[in-house]
Scaffold this active site. Sequence first.
Site, short mmCIF file in Angstrom:
data_model
loop_
_atom_site.label_atom_id
_atom_site.label_comp_id
_atom_site.label_asym_id
_atom_site.label_seq_id
_atom_site.Cartn_x
_atom_site.Cartn_y
_atom_site.Cartn_z
CG HIS A 111 -0.38 0.27 2.53
ND1 HIS A 111 -0.12 -0.72 3.45
CD2 HIS A 111 0.01 1.42 3.12
CE1 HIS A 111 0.39 -0.19 4.54
NE2 HIS A 111 0.48 1.11 4.37
CG ASP A 141 -0.04 -4.05 2.80
OD1 ASP A 141 0.26 -3.46 1.74
OD2 ASP A 141 -0.23 -3.45 3.88
CB SER A 219 3.19 1.58 6.13
OG SER A 219 2.01 1.76 6.86
#
Length: 387
Positions: A111, A141, A219
């Site tokens: 993402h 992901d 992230s």
Amino acid sequence: MVTPVRRVVSGLALLLIIAGAFVFGTVVAPGLAQERVSFPAQDPFTQVIPDNATANERLYATIYTTASPSVVSINVITSAVQDQFGSEGLAESTGTGFVIDTNGHIVTNAHVVEDSQRIEINFFDGRIVRAELVGIDRDSDVAVVRVAEPAETLQPLQFGDSDALFIGQEVVAIGSPFNQPWTMTTGIISALGRTINGLNNFSIGSVIQTDAAINPGNSGGPLLDLNGNVIGVNSQIISRTRSNSGIGFAIPSNLVSRIAQSLIADGEMDYSYLGISGTGVSLDIIEALNLPNNARGVVVARVEPGTPAAQAGLRNPANPRALNGANIPTSVDIITQIDGEPLRDMSDLIAYLASNTMPGQIVTLTVVRDGVEELQVPVTLVPRPTS
């Protein structure tokens, strides 16, 4: 007669000036072309640790100093967007990643880099370089990008064994929360075996839960053990405010390592598909089927038609009866093992299929049917459908 002579002389003089300028230019220009603007060399990061620092403080400082050159801050430029006044501009976002080999491969979250038009990698030593996308796996992901940097300038992190983790183990996260690069936070492993959503209709199993502060921008960054090995990739948080509330999730390193190798080799990851949805064993199921109160496994909630599970004979729940104000099925299949490995719930099954199997492989499910019969059910797995 004088005027023509003057014209010839003037012409010769002009030719001599032009020729001289040309010669001068050919002599000087290469020298100028070879000169480059120089910038002061950046000293490597160092910090002075006082003599009264504790052993734990020295350990954390060492992890930070050793791991930070392997961690990168990622700037991503995505497609053009319009603001409230109708003006167009490029959307920019940030994330984190880390180097995994000397070929320039960097792991991050899918993402972070999906839909990117341009990916910029910022290194700890001040270098800013462009990266190319190698592959994205939306199911987990996870993504891999690559930079064309000399091998001697890259310091890969090593993957640890996420199957050997324990609750209470101390961990360290390094990333770029709120665009503050190379921020270190510490905590413990709060839980294991969690399930989170991927970027599509499938779930990620055996996820690590940590109370180390994870915020937007973390992230794709590494979750490290105290040996400096990557045990997970920070991916999601539970928060109503989009800031840390003590519940962060990291994708386990054993799964990430397998996915990264597949993305580098093939540009994609093929998962095995069974074709069921399921839940853990509830108290209602235990009472309805008169099971031991420590019964664990995957209660098959739905079998998708035409899938390996359906072809192997797994069944949908049936014959409900009223119990404690709800209709509870009394005919159910409960998967208790896969290839002899006990299953506590759906998370264990998802994790086993992702980490230990491939399409075309035959696995054996141990199934307790209706609470009275134990079956050994062979299933030939197929690739996951495109979600």
